[in-house]
Design a protein around this motif. Structure first.
Motif, PDB file in Angstrom:
ATOM      1  N   LEU A 185     -10.587 -11.646   2.561  1.00  0.00           N
ATOM      2  CA  LEU A 185     -10.715 -10.484   1.679  1.00  0.00           C
ATOM      3  C   LEU A 185     -11.434  -9.337   2.369  1.00  0.00           C
ATOM      4  O   LEU A 185     -11.562  -8.256   1.782  1.00  0.00           O
ATOM      5  N   GLU A 186     -11.860  -9.558   3.614  1.00  0.00           N
ATOM      6  CA  GLU A 186     -12.689  -8.550   4.279  1.00  0.00           C
ATOM      7  C   GLU A 186     -11.884  -7.715   5.274  1.00  0.00           C
ATOM      8  O   GLU A 186     -11.139  -6.813   4.896  1.00  0.00           O
ATOM      9  N   ASP A 187     -12.003  -8.008   6.562  1.00  0.00           N
ATOM     10  CA  ASP A 187     -11.442  -7.148   7.600  1.00  0.00           C
ATOM     11  C   ASP A 187      -9.931  -6.948   7.504  1.00  0.00           C
ATOM     12  O   ASP A 187      -9.421  -5.881   7.844  1.00  0.00           O
ATOM     13  N   ALA A 188      -9.208  -7.973   7.068  1.00  0.00           N
ATOM     14  CA  ALA A 188      -7.748  -7.903   7.083  1.00  0.00           C
ATOM     15  C   ALA A 188      -7.157  -7.188   5.879  1.00  0.00           C
ATOM     16  O   ALA A 188      -5.941  -7.060   5.779  1.00  0.00           O
ATOM     17  N   VAL A 189      -8.008  -6.703   4.975  1.00  0.00           N
ATOM     18  CA  VAL A 189      -7.518  -6.088   3.734  1.00  0.00           C
ATOM     19  C   VAL A 189      -7.989  -4.639   3.645  1.00  0.00           C
ATOM     20  O   VAL A 189      -9.188  -4.356   3.773  1.00  0.00           O
ATOM     21  N   ALA A 190      -7.046  -3.735   3.416  1.00  0.00           N
ATOM     22  CA  ALA A 190      -7.383  -2.315   3.269  1.00  0.00           C
ATOM     23  C   ALA A 190      -8.232  -2.088   2.023  1.00  0.00           C
ATOM     24  O   ALA A 190      -8.119  -2.833   1.045  1.00  0.00           O
ATOM     25  N   PRO A 191      -9.097  -1.058   2.032  1.00  0.00           N
ATOM     26  CA  PRO A 191      -9.990  -0.814   0.890  1.00  0.00           C
ATOM     27  C   PRO A 191      -9.273  -0.708  -0.447  1.00  0.00           C
ATOM     28  O   PRO A 191      -9.763  -1.220  -1.462  1.00  0.00           O
ATOM     29  N   ASP A 192      -8.104  -0.083  -0.476  1.00  0.00           N
ATOM     30  CA  ASP A 192      -7.412   0.087  -1.750  1.00  0.00           C
ATOM     31  C   ASP A 192      -6.649  -1.161  -2.194  1.00  0.00           C
ATOM     32  O   ASP A 192      -6.041  -1.183  -3.259  1.00  0.00           O
ATOM     33  N   GLN A 193      -6.706  -2.223  -1.362  1.00  0.00           N
ATOM     34  CA  GLN A 193      -6.022  -3.474  -1.700  1.00  0.00           C
ATOM     35  C   GLN A 193      -7.000  -4.612  -2.035  1.00  0.00           C
ATOM     36  O   GLN A 193      -6.584  -5.741  -2.258  1.00  0.00           O
ATOM     37  N   LYS A 194      -8.291  -4.304  -2.062  1.00  0.00           N
ATOM     38  CA  LYS A 194      -9.295  -5.358  -2.242  1.00  0.00           C
ATOM     39  C   LYS A 194      -9.119  -6.123  -3.553  1.00  0.00           C
ATOM     40  O   LYS A 194      -9.136  -7.356  -3.576  1.00  0.00           O
ATOM     41  N   ALA A 195      -8.960  -5.414  -4.650  1.00  0.00           N
ATOM     42  CA  ALA A 195      -8.840  -6.081  -5.951  1.00  0.00           C
ATOM     43  C   ALA A 195      -7.579  -6.933  -6.012  1.00  0.00           C
ATOM     44  O   ALA A 195      -7.595  -8.072  -6.505  1.00  0.00           O
ATOM     45  N   THR A 196      -6.485  -6.401  -5.495  1.00  0.00           N
ATOM     46  CA  THR A 196      -5.226  -7.145  -5.488  1.00  0.00           C
ATOM     47  C   THR A 196      -5.338  -8.398  -4.624  1.00  0.00           C
ATOM     48  O   THR A 196      -4.867  -9.477  -5.006  1.00  0.00           O
ATOM     49  N   ALA A 197      -5.975  -8.258  -3.468  1.00  0.00           N
ATOM     50  CA  ALA A 197      -6.154  -9.406  -2.577  1.00  0.00           C
ATOM     51  C   ALA A 197      -7.034 -10.465  -3.222  1.00  0.00           C
ATOM     52  O   ALA A 197      -6.777 -11.672  -3.085  1.00  0.00           O
TER      53      ALA A 197
END
Length: 285
Positions: free
Chosen positions: A35-47
Motif C-alpha cells: 500500500l506504500e511505495d507501489a501505489v500512487a497517492p490518489d489510489q491509496k484508498a482503492t488499494a
C-alpha cells in the motif's frame, strides 16, 4: 518453535488485481501486498480496499500473506491499520520504523490482530535497533526487513553489485533480529533480467545470516528459493546430526562425534530447523 520457510517474499502493488491473482499460483513463500511505495497517492484508498478484499477472499494456499501499510505518521497509516486489524492478514509490514513508538502506535490500532514486521531503512533505525527489537514481545514484532534501497539513499553510498558499503548495516540487522528471535529478510534486488546476479545477491544474503529475500518480480522467486532453501547435502548432514543425538550414547552429552567432526547441541538445533524447513517445502510441492 515452528520454523516456517520465508525464502522468498514477493512485493506486489495492492492496486494490481491481475498481479494479485497471479500471486496465488507463484511459488513464493510470502506475498506482500503493498500500500506504500507501489501505489500512487490518489489510489491509496482503492488499494487498501483491494488488499483487504484479497486477504479475505483467500486462495493463497501455503503463502504467508502480509500487507505493507503506509508509514506511521502519514495521512494514510491509521486508515490502513484500522482496515487491516480484522482482515486476517498474517502480518502488517511497517515501513521506515525508526523507533519502538511506531510499533506501539501500530499495535494500539491493530489490537490483537496481525503480527508486525518492520522495515529497517534509515540511519536512525540502525542506531536504534536494540530498542526496536526490545519492544518485540510487547508489540508482536516478528520480523525485520532490510530496506536496502532507502538505506543506500539515506547513507549516500554506492552499493554496486557486491553491496559492500551496505554489508555493515546488513549485519547489524541480522544481529538485532537474532538477539530477539525474529525473522530477518534481505532487501530487494533491483536486477530484473540477470538471474545470475539475483542468485549472487541471494547467496550473499544467506551468507550474512538472512532467512530469505524480499523480491520485486516473479522471475526472482526461483533463485531465492533455491539459495535460501536447504540443499541435498545440508539435509543429509542435518539428518546425520539428528540421528546421532537421538542415539542412547548421546543422551547425556553436550558434544559428540559425527562423521569425524565435533558437533554440539547448538548444531542439533540448527539441524532441526533445516529439517523442518525442508519438510515444509517438500510436503507442499
Amino acid at each position: 518453535m515452528t520454523h516456517r520457510p520465508r525464502r522468498s517474499a514477493l512485493f506486489l502493488p495492492a492496486s494490481n488485481a491481475r498481479a494479485i491473482e497471479k500471486a496465488r499460483a507463484l511459488d513464493a513463500d510470502v506475498v506482500i501486498l503493498d500500500l506504500e511505495d507501489a501505489v500512487a497517492p490518489d489510489q491509496k484508498a482503492t488499494a487498501r480496499e483491494a488488499a483487504v478484499a484479497a486477504v479475505r477472499s483467500g486462495g493463497f494456499g501455503h503463502r504467508e500473506l502480509v500487507v505493507r501499510a503506509n508509514a506511521i505518521g502519514t495521512a494514510e497509516a491509521e486508515a490502513d491499520l484500522a482496515a487491516l486489524a480484522g482482515s486476517g492478514a498474517a502480518a502488517v509490514l511497517l515501513p521506515k520504523v525508526d523507533d519502538p513508538q511506531a510499533l506501539h502506535r501500530a499495535r494500539a490500532v491493530l489490537g490483537k490482530g496481525p503480527a508486525l514486521w518492520a522495515m529497517i531503512e534509515t540511519p536512525r533505525a540502525i542506531l536504534d535497533l536494540p530498542v526496536i527489537v526490545a519492544a518485540a514481545a510487547a508489540t508482536g514484532l516478528a520480523a525485520l526487513i532490510a530496506g536496502t534501497n532507502d538505506l543506500a539513499k539515506e547513507l549516500r553510498c554506492r552499493p554496486f553489485p557486491d553491496r559492500a558499503p551496505l554489508v555493515p548495516v546488513l549485519v547489524q540487522i541480522v544481529v538485532a533480529a537474532r538477539a530477539a528471535g525474529l525473522v530477518a529478510l534481505d532487501g530487494v534486488s533491483n536486477v530484473l533480467d540477470d538471474p545470475a546476479a539475483v542468485e549472487a545477491e541471494c547467496r550473499q544474503g544467506r551468507a550474512l545470516g538472512y532467512d530469505g529475500k524480499t523480491l520485486i518480480h516473479p522471475s526472482q522467486v526461483a533463485p531465492a528459493n533455491a539459495v535460501f532453501g536447504p540443499d541435498e547435502e545440508e539435509v543429509r548432514w542435518a539428518r546425520a546430526v539428528a540421528r546421532a543425538f537421538d542415539g542412547a550414547e548421546a543422551e547425556d552429552k553436550g558434544a559428540i562425534r559425527v562423521e569425524g567432526k565435533m558437533v554440539e547441541r547448538l548444531h542439533l538445533e540448527e539441524a532441526r530447523r533445516t529439517l523442518a524447513i525442508h519438510e515444509a517445502v517438500t510436503t507442499r510441492s
